[in-house]
Motif scaffolding. Sequence first.
Motif, PDB file in Angstrom:
ATOM      1  N   ARG A  14     -12.712 -36.734 -17.290  1.00  0.00           N
ATOM      2  CA  ARG A  14     -13.455 -35.447 -16.566  1.00  0.00           C
ATOM      3  C   ARG A  14     -13.231 -35.705 -15.096  1.00  0.00           C
ATOM      4  O   ARG A  14     -12.903 -34.704 -14.467  1.00  0.00           O
ATOM      5  CB  ARG A  14     -14.605 -35.449 -17.060  1.00  0.00           C
ATOM      6  CG  ARG A  14     -15.503 -34.386 -16.467  1.00  0.00           C
ATOM      7  CD  ARG A  14     -14.941 -33.133 -16.958  1.00  0.00           C
ATOM      8  NE  ARG A  14     -15.260 -31.761 -16.185  1.00  0.00           N
ATOM      9  CZ  ARG A  14     -14.438 -31.422 -15.004  1.00  0.00           C
ATOM     10  NH1 ARG A  14     -13.589 -31.988 -14.662  1.00  0.00           N
ATOM     11  NH2 ARG A  14     -15.036 -30.181 -14.440  1.00  0.00           N
ATOM     12  N   CYS A  72      -9.473 -34.184 -14.177  1.00  0.00           N
ATOM     13  CA  CYS A  72      -8.931 -33.005 -14.529  1.00  0.00           C
ATOM     14  C   CYS A  72      -7.951 -32.574 -13.448  1.00  0.00           C
ATOM     15  O   CYS A  72      -8.107 -32.778 -12.319  1.00  0.00           O
ATOM     16  CB  CYS A  72      -9.985 -32.082 -14.543  1.00  0.00           C
ATOM     17  SG  CYS A  72      -9.346 -30.461 -15.199  1.00  0.00           S
ATOM     18  N   CYS A  84      -6.495 -29.624 -13.183  1.00  0.00           N
ATOM     19  CA  CYS A  84      -6.645 -28.217 -13.016  1.00  0.00           C
ATOM     20  C   CYS A  84      -6.591 -27.846 -11.331  1.00  0.00           C
ATOM     21  O   CYS A  84      -7.191 -28.740 -10.834  1.00  0.00           O
ATOM     22  CB  CYS A  84      -7.557 -27.359 -13.844  1.00  0.00           C
ATOM     23  SG  CYS A  84      -9.236 -27.361 -13.023  1.00  0.00           S
ATOM     24  N   CYS A 138     -10.100 -28.523 -10.047  1.00  0.00           N
ATOM     25  CA  CYS A 138     -10.475 -29.928  -9.579  1.00  0.00           C
ATOM     26  C   CYS A 138      -9.637 -30.682  -8.868  1.00  0.00           C
ATOM     27  O   CYS A 138     -10.020 -31.858  -8.542  1.00  0.00           O
ATOM     28  CB  CYS A 138     -10.791 -30.657 -11.140  1.00  0.00           C
ATOM     29  SG  CYS A 138     -12.011 -29.749 -12.171  1.00  0.00           S
ATOM     30  N   HIS A 183     -15.275 -25.837 -19.316  1.00  0.00           N
ATOM     31  CA  HIS A 183     -14.280 -26.209 -18.474  1.00  0.00           C
ATOM     32  C   HIS A 183     -12.958 -26.653 -19.398  1.00  0.00           C
ATOM     33  O   HIS A 183     -13.239 -27.622 -20.308  1.00  0.00           O
ATOM     34  CB  HIS A 183     -14.649 -27.110 -17.335  1.00  0.00           C
ATOM     35  CG  HIS A 183     -13.594 -27.274 -16.444  1.00  0.00           C
ATOM     36  ND1 HIS A 183     -13.231 -26.467 -15.323  1.00  0.00           N
ATOM     37  CD2 HIS A 183     -12.835 -28.200 -16.113  1.00  0.00           C
ATOM     38  CE1 HIS A 183     -12.483 -26.492 -14.555  1.00  0.00           C
ATOM     39  NE2 HIS A 183     -11.836 -27.804 -15.081  1.00  0.00           N
ATOM     40  N   GLU A 184     -11.860 -26.442 -18.961  1.00  0.00           N
ATOM     41  CA  GLU A 184     -10.908 -26.943 -19.644  1.00  0.00           C
ATOM     42  C   GLU A 184      -9.796 -28.064 -18.616  1.00  0.00           C
ATOM     43  O   GLU A 184      -9.364 -27.632 -17.780  1.00  0.00           O
ATOM     44  CB  GLU A 184     -10.038 -25.675 -20.353  1.00  0.00           C
ATOM     45  CG  GLU A 184      -9.089 -26.045 -21.359  1.00  0.00           C
ATOM     46  CD  GLU A 184      -8.454 -24.640 -22.048  1.00  0.00           C
ATOM     47  OE1 GLU A 184      -9.477 -23.910 -22.475  1.00  0.00           O
ATOM     48  OE2 GLU A 184      -7.233 -24.465 -22.062  1.00  0.00           O
ATOM     49  N   SER A 185      -9.411 -28.794 -19.541  1.00  0.00           N
ATOM     50  CA  SER A 185      -8.612 -29.713 -18.748  1.00  0.00           C
ATOM     51  C   SER A 185      -7.255 -30.075 -19.748  1.00  0.00           C
ATOM     52  O   SER A 185      -7.557 -30.525 -20.793  1.00  0.00           O
ATOM     53  CB  SER A 185      -9.137 -31.459 -18.509  1.00  0.00           C
ATOM     54  OG  SER A 185     -10.426 -31.049 -17.626  1.00  0.00           O
TER      55      SER A 185
HETATM   56 ZN   LIG Z   1     -10.524 -28.942 -13.758  1.00  0.00          ZN
END
Ligand SMILES: [Zn+2]
Length: 458
Positions: free
Chosen positions: A99, A102, A104, A107, A189-191
């Motif tokens: 986490r 991440c 993205c 992040c 949230h998607e990683s």
């Molecule tokens: Zn992220």
Amino acid sequence: MQAGWLSLLRRGGNLLRHSARLVPPSARAGTTTARARPRALSTVPALCSQLSKRNKSTSVNPDLIRPRPELASTSQGHNTLKVLWRDGEADEFPYVWLRDNCQCHACFHTSASSRLLRVAKPLDGRPPEGGAAGYAVRRFGVSGGPLTGNLKRCDPSKAFSAHLKTVFIVLLKVSNDGYFLTVVWENGHESTYETDWLNERAFNPRQQSIYNNKYRLRPELWDSDMSQRIPRASFDELMEDDAAVLKLLESMEVLGFTVVSGARPEEGELQRLSDRASHLVASNYGTTFIVKDKKDASNVAYTSEGLDLHCDLVCLHYKPCVQLLHCITQFSGDGGDSILADSHRVAVQMRELHPQKYRLLTDVLVNFRDVGVDNGFQYDIIARRPMISVKANGEIKTVNMSTFGRDSHFGISPKEAIGWYDAYLTFCDLLYRPENHFTFKLVPDEILIMDNLLSLRR
Ligand SMILES: [Zn+2]
């Protein structure tokens, strides 16, 4: 292994310092001193290319490199995601680390290569289908292909302590080709992680060893025989050829000093040379300074007094790293010699021969102070550090040896002070053994570059 250039940039207190201290006062014509700040590597694209080639060709043992890693399957452990690669290897990645890392855009800032959010900060997002009551492992098409795979469920609350509860995983997806892993967190949230990226950061000794080699070259301990193989470089080649700069920096990282020949015997050459590697960093003596015999000298280097083997500016909170000393004029008779010693070699000897005294030198804090006025700037600077600084893993970091910079204030008892002096003088005995240092003499077109963290000079 990573290039010395990068390693120098990593050292926050990078310093390229110019002086002519090695010239005896009677013959000193003066030079300048300069200090350096790291320069973004992107400003030297040719060298970037050189580094890139080197990284690919020599930095990693080919035997340690896998083909592009493909994921075979994943499973959830208590606090880690367990990954099975298609080559049969297995790794574990802590959920909180996943986490925290991440990649993205919310992040991680790609062009700055920087994390943007703390891991504990919840992110807005739509909860995934099925809510937070369980998690799923399924495969999906990279380009919108059909979802396949099996669904597993468990209670994720058992896997995390209270302060990490924002990192619940509710969905795991592996792409059909095995090159991407997607994690959907409890808050939606998607990683997504590429397997190359994950594999490079795997928590296993093999991958960590590769990165340790990339982190820095290992210093080579040397003795007086070094006088027969002094590392040398050509000033003109350094100005023209990035490969020569890279070789110089690697030599600096391994041996801690280099002699550059072919500089013009005039001020400004050190500025030109240091501009090839970094920005200059100021100290209380400025970014450049001329060393010559001065009345009411603010530093013993400005006197005709002989100096002990030492490193410089131990009083600063960032002890300078790289220093450049340009010999503009040299004393023609006897004298004007330079002496160099590998301080790490002597510290290792101290650790092996006198372990209890070694501990005194690593544990007792010593005051290093510089007080005075130079060019109208008044200063009184104190740094408190042991004579031998070690890293958390016990490796020797640097030896803080400065007879003239060590303060008379001592924050220990008389008995402890007597013990410390016994250890200190034992270290000096080792340092001045003939096999632990060598003497040479610079000529007026030469520049001595030395790592103030690895070497001692006089
Ligand atoms: Zn992220």
